[in-house]
Design a protein around this motif. Structure first.
Motif, short mmCIF file in Angstrom:
data_model
loop_
_atom_site.label_atom_id
_atom_site.label_comp_id
_atom_site.label_asym_id
_atom_site.label_seq_id
_atom_site.Cartn_x
_atom_site.Cartn_y
_atom_site.Cartn_z
N ARG A 182 0.85 -1.19 0.00
CA ARG A 182 0.00 0.00 0.00
C ARG A 182 0.89 1.23 0.00
NH1 ARG A 182 -3.07 0.77 5.49
NH2 ARG A 182 -4.71 -0.55 4.61
N VAL A 183 0.43 2.28 -0.68
CA VAL A 183 1.14 3.55 -0.64
C VAL A 183 0.14 4.65 -0.30
CG1 VAL A 183 0.88 4.21 -3.06
CG2 VAL A 183 2.90 4.94 -1.80
N LEU A 184 0.60 5.63 0.46
CA LEU A 184 -0.23 6.75 0.89
C LEU A 184 0.22 7.99 0.13
CD1 LEU A 184 -2.36 7.80 2.98
CD2 LEU A 184 -0.43 8.26 4.51
N ILE A 185 -0.68 8.59 -0.65
CA ILE A 185 -0.35 9.78 -1.44
C ILE A 185 -0.74 11.01 -0.64
CG2 ILE A 185 -0.70 11.03 -3.59
CD1 ILE A 185 -1.42 8.43 -4.94
N VAL A 186 0.25 11.84 -0.29
CA VAL A 186 0.01 13.05 0.49
C VAL A 186 0.37 14.26 -0.35
CG1 VAL A 186 0.33 11.87 2.69
CG2 VAL A 186 2.31 12.87 1.54
N GLU A 187 0.29 15.44 0.26
CA GLU A 187 0.41 16.66 -0.54
C GLU A 187 1.84 17.17 -0.67
OE1 GLU A 187 -1.39 21.22 -0.71
OE2 GLU A 187 -2.15 19.78 0.75
N GLY A 188 2.64 17.12 0.41
CA GLY A 188 3.92 17.81 0.37
C GLY A 188 5.09 17.00 0.86
N TYR A 189 6.29 17.54 0.60
CA TYR A 189 7.53 16.89 1.03
C TYR A 189 7.53 16.65 2.53
CZ TYR A 189 9.04 19.26 -3.29
OH TYR A 189 9.13 19.73 -4.56
N MET A 190 7.16 17.69 3.28
CA MET A 190 7.27 17.60 4.73
C MET A 190 6.34 16.54 5.30
SD MET A 190 9.15 18.64 7.13
CE MET A 190 9.92 20.07 6.38
N ASP A 191 5.19 16.33 4.65
CA ASP A 191 4.29 15.26 5.09
C ASP A 191 4.98 13.90 4.95
OD1 ASP A 191 2.16 16.98 5.66
OD2 ASP A 191 1.49 16.96 3.59
N VAL A 192 5.64 13.69 3.82
CA VAL A 192 6.34 12.42 3.58
C VAL A 192 7.42 12.20 4.63
CG1 VAL A 192 7.82 11.15 1.98
CG2 VAL A 192 5.86 12.43 1.11
N VAL A 193 8.24 13.23 4.85
CA VAL A 193 9.37 13.10 5.77
C VAL A 193 8.88 12.95 7.21
CG1 VAL A 193 11.47 14.20 6.61
CG2 VAL A 193 10.83 14.43 4.21
N ALA A 194 7.86 13.71 7.60
CA ALA A 194 7.34 13.62 8.97
C ALA A 194 6.74 12.25 9.24
CB ALA A 194 6.29 14.71 9.20
N LEU A 195 6.02 11.69 8.28
CA LEU A 195 5.46 10.35 8.47
C LEU A 195 6.57 9.32 8.60
CD1 LEU A 195 2.47 10.51 5.94
CD2 LEU A 195 2.31 10.39 8.42
N ALA A 196 7.63 9.47 7.80
CA ALA A 196 8.76 8.55 7.90
C ALA A 196 9.42 8.66 9.27
CB ALA A 196 9.78 8.83 6.80
N GLN A 197 9.47 9.88 9.83
CA GLN A 197 10.03 10.07 11.16
C GLN A 197 9.26 9.26 12.20
OE1 GLN A 197 12.67 12.62 12.39
NE2 GLN A 197 12.48 10.92 13.82
N PHE A 198 7.97 9.05 11.96
CA PHE A 198 7.13 8.29 12.88
C PHE A 198 6.97 6.83 12.45
CE2 PHE A 198 6.27 12.45 14.41
CZ PHE A 198 5.80 12.31 15.71
N GLY A 199 7.82 6.38 11.55
CA GLY A 199 7.82 4.98 11.16
C GLY A 199 6.84 4.61 10.07
N ILE A 200 6.17 5.60 9.48
CA ILE A 200 5.25 5.34 8.37
C ILE A 200 6.02 5.62 7.09
CG2 ILE A 200 3.04 5.96 7.31
CD1 ILE A 200 2.13 6.86 10.11
N THR A 201 6.56 4.57 6.50
CA THR A 201 7.55 4.73 5.43
C THR A 201 6.99 4.44 4.04
OG1 THR A 201 8.25 2.43 5.77
CG2 THR A 201 9.45 4.14 6.98
N ASN A 202 5.67 4.49 3.90
CA ASN A 202 5.08 4.18 2.60
C ASN A 202 4.33 5.37 2.02
OD1 ASN A 202 3.03 4.10 4.52
ND2 ASN A 202 1.85 2.54 3.42
N ALA A 203 4.74 6.60 2.37
CA ALA A 203 4.07 7.80 1.87
C ALA A 203 4.86 8.40 0.72
CB ALA A 203 3.90 8.82 2.98
N VAL A 204 4.14 8.96 -0.25
CA VAL A 204 4.75 9.68 -1.38
C VAL A 204 3.96 10.96 -1.59
CG1 VAL A 204 5.52 7.54 -2.48
CG2 VAL A 204 3.32 8.53 -3.14
N ALA A 205 4.54 11.89 -2.33
CA ALA A 205 3.86 13.16 -2.61
C ALA A 205 4.03 13.51 -4.08
CB ALA A 205 4.43 14.28 -1.74
#
Length: 626
Positions: free
Chosen positions: A259-282
């Motif tokens: 599964r991949v989560l499509i978000v709006e911006g760079y910071m959303d992707v990086v912040a989610l990765a900081q919390f262990g959610i590593t499947n986000a893209v923008a």
């Protein structure tokens, strides 16, 4: 667009490569008889089911079905594209991939390579400035305020473009000015005789393609300057409607992405990765495009769109829905996650934590539910007019869905909502145009050329690829049950042939022609392999499987090749192989003969059927008199 890799180079490379060495560099193997075994790297297991055969230069897992040659293993294990995997194996032998052209395409490739090198230099420079520049503190403080650690900043290559007009230009060198401009890193104003850096006094986010190359940048301002976010312009290395920020990092962090989560911006992707959610893209300053979704669906079956819950977010979700519908093949899923007003993924995950945010993603609205909810939002479904309006709006959208199962389920759901019979929403079948081709045309086989093989990641494009040979069984005009079932003789003959391709030289033309005239898929497949191997009887099994890998029967051939033969004598193998072919011909002819005899008792045979019945009876008499 990368140039083609010559097929003879790929073949020679596989001849030079020992698959055992390649696999042992990555996982632990143990000798077990003729083969090597170990724990499969492609699925979780406690008992080894992964086997490497040095004779056939082939690996196979009896647990998950993964298998292939050394090139395929490197692609799967190292998560590389085809060209990268070829380069990896070539480096082991000190080989360079030969170029096939010195024309315009070759020059364009060279210019792109120069841009990649300059962009990587720029990325290294920005990261160095984040560590060393005298004004680095304001950039570091901003990242800390956003809760980002140094390790996560390093993982995403975050850097700092210091204030000043030409810092990058001076660092790279003014002699590279035109090439930096081609790469989108400068702004040139000839009329004012001015050239300056595009990115100044910004947090820098390098945009990485699927091969790990820096192709562009996004910059976040540290002052009140507008725009807040600035992206590189489109260049010969960067097309914003095709690229997704964070996809490379997501694939590196997850061996299998479901599964991949499509978000709006760079910071959303990086912040989610900081919390262990590593499947986000923008996306990169644009709405999610069909190209984006095509790329994602090649890699995983489920996409979740994440939007703000306000009107703008709902409108963006509606556009995403319309983009997704024509791509919804059976087995694919699209969902829609709406966050509370005023929240974004960055703020949401910080306020409620990883577990709660993941629950939100799990509970996202399926595409079907969002479609009907959005269409019925302003309608009165208690009234006939409202349900009729919903039907009028929904049917054209449902018609766009290519997946037949999913489309029918959507029609069924619309039927339940509207109260109308499901048949009302089923389009009437249009009469098929007459076909000029005879129904019983012989199957066409050709092993695919893998010189421009693209495994589907979308970055290595070697030009128009010939479609792999997709084996199609002939229309079965006599339909005997025995001819429709998968026969053990056919599978055994294929297995023997894969283990010893030179057996093809033992098959006479009459037998191979007879195989092609029969109705069973395996027999046509045997004929195709025999004809191919007559021309190249010394081909290693691993290369043969590579050539058939992308055909419909690649997995079946791979599985047959992975099974060990219990007989080692070449003479015994030949006798069994020819015996299997004879049994195949006899069984199928007998089934066809029985069918025609039964048909003759119930109806008048056509002249064609009578002729075929006579041929079969005469052939049987000749065999009985031998």
């Amino acid at each position: 667009m990368a140039g083609r890799i010559p097929q003879d180079f790929i073949d020679d490379l596989l001849h030079r490569t020992d698959i055992v060495d390649v696999v042992e560099e990555r996982i632990k193997l143990k000798r077990t008889g003729k083969n090597y075994s170990g724990l499969c790297p492609f699925h979780q297991e406690k008992t080894p089911s992964f086997s490497v055969n040095p004779d056939k230069q082939f690996y196979y897992c009896f647990g998950c079905g993964a298998g292939g040659n050394a090139l395929g293993f490197v692609m799967e294990y190292d998560r590389l594209e085809f060209r990268e995997a070829v380069e990896t194996l070539a480096k082991r032998h000190g080989l360079e991939i030969p170029a096939q052209s010195n024309g315009p395409q070759h020059r364009a490739d060279k210019e792109r390579q120069q841009s990649y090198a300059l962009l990587q230099q720029a990325s290294d420079y920005y990261q160095q400035q984040l560590r060393e520049h005298p004004e680095r503190d304001k950039a570091v403080d901003y990242l800390k305020q956003r809760g980002l650690s140094g390790s996560i900043a390093k993982r995403f290559g975050i850097g700092y473009a210091p204030p000043g007009w030409d810092n990058l230009l001076k660092h790279i060198g003014t002699e590279q000015q035109n090439k930096l401009d081609d790469a989108g890193m400068l702004i040139m104003k000839p009329e004012q005789k001015r050239t300056y850096d595009r990115f100044r006094d910004r947090i820098m986010f390098p945009i990485i393609d699927m091969r790990g190359r820096t192709i562009a940048f996004g910059g976040r301002v540290l002052t009140d300057e507008k725009p807040k976010y600035l992206n590189s312009p489109e260049t010969h290395t960067f097309k914003k409607h095709e690229e997704l920020y964070g996809l490379y990092q997501a694939r590196q962090a997850n061996r299998e992405l479901h599964r991949v989560l499509i978000v709006e911006g760079y910071m959303d992707v990086v912040a989610l990765a900081q919390f262990g959610i590593t499947n986000a893209v923008a996306t990169l300053g644009t709405a999610t495009s069909a190209n984006h979704l095509q790329r994602l669906f090649k890699l995983m079956p489920e996409v979740v769109f994440c939007f703000d819950g306000d009107n703008a977010g709902r409108q963006a979700a509606q556009r995403a829905l319309e983009t997704a519908l024509p791509l919804m093949e059976d087995g694919r899923q699209a969902k829609f996650l709406f966050l509370p007003d005023g929240e974004d993924p960055d703020s949401m995950v910080r306020s409620e934590g990883t577990e709660a945010f993941n629950r939100r993603v799990d509970q996202a609205l399926p595409l079907s539910e969002f479609l009907f909810d959005s269409l019925s939002d302003s309608l009165d479904l208690e009234s006939g007019e409202g349900r009729a309006r919903l039907s009028a709006l929904a049917v054209p959208m449902i018609d766009k869905i290519p997946g037949q199962v999913f489309q029918q389920l959507m029609r069924q759901q619309l039927s339940e909502i509207s109260g109308l019979e499901r048949q009302f929403f089923t389009p009437k079948a249009e009469p098929s145009p007459p076909s000029a081709a005879p129904q019983n045309s012989a199957p066409s086989h050709r092993a695919p050329d893998y010189s421009d093989y693209d495994p589907g990641y979308g970055d290595y494009d070697a030009g128009p690829a010939e479609p792999p040979s997709s084996f199609k069984a002939r229309t079965n005009r006599h339909r005997p049950a025995a001819a429709l079932a998968t026969t053990s003789n056919g599978a055994r003959a294929l297995q023997l042939l894969l283990h010893n391709p030179k057996l093809a030289l033992k098959v006479d033309l009459e037998t191979s022609d007879a195989l092609g005239s029969l109705q069973h898929t395996e027999q046509g497949l045997l004929k195709a392999l025999i004809e191919q191997l007559r021309n190249d009887p010394n081909i290693p099994t691993a290369i043969l499987l590579l050539q058939w890998r992308d055909s419909d029967y690649g997995p079946q051939l791979k599985q047959l090749a992975s099974k060990e033969l219990l007989i080692s004598s070449g003479e015994q193998r030949e006798q069994e192989f020819l015996g299997c072919l004879e049994q195949l011909l006899r069984q199928t002819r007998e089934a066809e003969l029985d069918y025609l005899k039964e048909k003759q008792q119930n109806q008048q045979l056509s002249s064609k059927d009578k002729k075929r019945l006579t041929e079969l009876l005469l052939a049987g008499q000749r065999r009985n008199h031998r």
